[in-house]
Scaffold this active site. Structure first.
Site, PDB file in Angstrom:
ATOM      1  N   HIS A  78      23.706  32.632 -50.271  1.00  0.00           N
ATOM      2  CA  HIS A  78      23.817  34.017 -50.751  1.00  0.00           C
ATOM      3  C   HIS A  78      25.281  34.445 -50.707  1.00  0.00           C
ATOM      4  O   HIS A  78      25.839  34.703 -49.647  1.00  0.00           O
ATOM      5  CB  HIS A  78      22.967  34.935 -49.880  1.00  0.00           C
ATOM      6  CG  HIS A  78      22.666  36.268 -50.501  1.00  0.00           C
ATOM      7  ND1 HIS A  78      23.309  36.736 -51.630  1.00  0.00           N
ATOM      8  CD2 HIS A  78      21.781  37.250 -50.148  1.00  0.00           C
ATOM      9  CE1 HIS A  78      22.832  37.931 -51.942  1.00  0.00           C
ATOM     10  NE2 HIS A  78      21.909  38.265 -51.059  1.00  0.00           N
ATOM     11  N   TYR A  89      27.496  41.120 -49.439  1.00  0.00           N
ATOM     12  CA  TYR A  89      27.317  40.520 -48.130  1.00  0.00           C
ATOM     13  C   TYR A  89      28.532  39.648 -47.801  1.00  0.00           C
ATOM     14  O   TYR A  89      29.502  39.601 -48.551  1.00  0.00           O
ATOM     15  CB  TYR A  89      25.984  39.780 -48.071  1.00  0.00           C
ATOM     16  CG  TYR A  89      24.812  40.714 -48.285  1.00  0.00           C
ATOM     17  CD1 TYR A  89      24.687  41.867 -47.515  1.00  0.00           C
ATOM     18  CD2 TYR A  89      23.864  40.484 -49.272  1.00  0.00           C
ATOM     19  CE1 TYR A  89      23.634  42.756 -47.719  1.00  0.00           C
ATOM     20  CE2 TYR A  89      22.804  41.370 -49.487  1.00  0.00           C
ATOM     21  CZ  TYR A  89      22.703  42.509 -48.712  1.00  0.00           C
ATOM     22  OH  TYR A  89      21.679  43.389 -48.916  1.00  0.00           O
ATOM     23  N   ARG A  94      11.058  42.091 -58.471  1.00  0.00           N
ATOM     24  CA  ARG A  94      10.216  43.293 -58.385  1.00  0.00           C
ATOM     25  C   ARG A  94       8.981  43.235 -59.281  1.00  0.00           C
ATOM     26  O   ARG A  94       7.915  43.741 -58.905  1.00  0.00           O
ATOM     27  CB  ARG A  94      11.064  44.526 -58.725  1.00  0.00           C
ATOM     28  CG  ARG A  94      11.940  44.991 -57.578  1.00  0.00           C
ATOM     29  CD  ARG A  94      13.012  45.950 -58.040  1.00  0.00           C
ATOM     30  NE  ARG A  94      14.107  45.253 -58.699  1.00  0.00           N
ATOM     31  CZ  ARG A  94      15.110  45.861 -59.299  1.00  0.00           C
ATOM     32  NH1 ARG A  94      15.161  47.158 -59.355  1.00  0.00           N
ATOM     33  NH2 ARG A  94      16.078  45.159 -59.861  1.00  0.00           N
TER      34      ARG A  94
END
Length: 450
Positions: A234, A239, A416
């Protein structure tokens, strides 16, 4: 009773699970005419995806924040992730899992910093494999965006983010980043501001960065032990890796900052460290924010920013280091980003297409995954479809720069929409006129046969 009539179990499981005659989500007649690329297999090293639809990592904030089960996956994860596998997904990704305890986004995020967390991951791997799907895991460190509360906790307070203090399992004193201090708090609000939703980070030392690279490698080794098929790094959404890549958040003056080579050094070292400990034929993915959407802002004018050109440059480098697929996302590193990603339908697929074109022109065969508000059958088909008849014609088209005949990506990652509609893959196949297998237990309620 003849063996062929038995309800045969999937071998190697500690419980009974029936074998499907045909893997769900694959065409009943795989050699039939007019099967769209979306429902054709994709081989990556030793692994073959049964179609081109991947379940993107989705944070669930449903792991224990303390005690012996801290950071471990639970039956909740088996139920939710297993259901996506049951309904035809090619790869089901386990959500962002912290390579260090302070690498979690929230105290309730999973981790993979301890051998104690392996059994929970293996349980998810087993249920995915029993349904014919591959199982992946996303290795992550949240950096300055860590030690926050679950999204629904924030919503109850009428906020988008709420700090997690030590009283709820957080680590306010151990939130880290490439650069530190009050000015580097993600939302720009200092620790004394009661409206702030994030903690100020402290700057990582060189020794801590070196240890961090080792922790990514150890997390990858644990993933292999748990039976995971695919690993994703990731490097997106603001992040820690993204924070190092961006000149907006990385103001270091040592070898991990400054130049493009310095800011990308951590990512390069992590890729090399993981490749060194996983099987040679194991697929390795990378998720990047292809742009921060900060172009033309005052921040970018002052410091520069991470943009599509930066992504293309680093991707060409990483192709030779063993990254097999780039998962093209965007944004998340600064609140001044100039896009509402929840209202822009094709905001990332066009970028994915451009990156794929650039990679092919450079001779790289790295695969591209498109993600972001992919909700409809025709939309998903169009992203991975090509109008060309064969590879020779495709190669000729590329030399003539006729990019329109090339697919925008090689696979789609759905998040989603699958939460809303777990049977989405089966419905999409039906809408596209593809007769795919349904899970054995659901066959009698399937859509009308085509």
């Amino acid at each position: 009773m003849a063996p062929s009539t038995l309800n045969a179990p999937v071998p190697g499981l500690p419980y009974f699970a029936p074998q499907h005659a045909i893997s769900p989500g694959t065409p009943v007649k795989p050699n039939g005419s007019n099967i769209p690329t979306l429902f054709t297999p994709l081989k990556i090293h030793s692994k073959t995806l049964r179609n081109r639809i991947i379940v993107a990592p989705m944070c669930q904030y449903s792991a224990a924040h303390e005690g012996p089960q801290i950071g471990a996956l639970t039956p909740y994860h088996v139920a939710t992730l297993g259901h996506y596998a049951l309904k035809g997904a090619a790869i089901v990704f386990i959500e962002a899992s912290g390579v260090q305890p302070n690498g979690r986004i929230t105290p309730n995020c999973p981790g993979i910093w301890s051998d104690d967390q392996i059994p929970g991951i293996k349980a998810v791997v087993d249920i995915c494999h029993a349904q014919g799907a591959l199982c992946g895991i996303q290795l992550a460190h949240a950096g300055r965006k860590s030690s926050t509360c679950a999204t629904w906790v924030s919503a109850r307070h009428g906020k988008t983010s709420v700090r997690a203090g030590a009283d709820v399992g957080g680590w306010p004193e151990d939130v880290v980043g490439p650069s530190g201090g009050e000015a580097f708090t993600w939302d720009g609000k200092g620790s004394a501001d009661p409206e702030g939703g994030f903690w100020p980070p402290r700057e990582l030392s060189l020794e801590e960065i070196e240890a961090l690279v080792g922790d990514w490698a150890e997390a990858a080794s644990r993933s292999v032990e748990a039976g995971v098929d695919v690993i994703e790094i990731h490097g997106a959404h603001g992040y820690l890796i993204h924070q190092f890549l961006s000149p907006v958040t990385n103001r270091r003056t040592d070898k991990y900052g400054g130049s493009f080579a310095g800011r990308t050094r951590l990512l390069v070292e992590i890729v090399k460290a993981i490749r060194a400990v996983i099987p040679e034929d194991m697929p390795l993915f990378l998720r990047l924010s292809s742009t921060e959407w900060l172009e033309e802002t005052e921040l970018a004018k002052q410091y520069g920013s991470w943009d599509v050109e930066s992504t293309i440059e680093i991707t060409k480098m990483l192709s030779s280091l063993g990254i097999d697929l780039l998962d093209v996302s965007s944004g998340g590193n600064h609140p001044q980003q100039r896009i509402n990603m929840f209202k822009s339908k094709d905001y990332q697929t066009k970028i994915a297409s451009r990156i794929r074109q650039e990679l092919r022109a450079s001779g790289s065969q790295m695969l591209i995954g498109a993600v972001g508000l992919i909700t409809e059958a025709e939309q998903a088909r169009g992203i991975v479809e090509t109008s060309l008849k064969d590879e020779a014609e495709a190669a000729k088209s590329m030399t003539e720069a006729k990019w329109s005949s090339e697919p925008m990506a090689d696979a789609v990652l759905i998040a989603r929409q699958l939460m809303r509609e777990p049977e989405w893959i089966l419905r999409v196949a039906w809408q596209l006129g593809v007769d795919v297998a349904w899970p054995s237990q659901f066959d009698r309620v399937r859509f009308p046969r085509l």
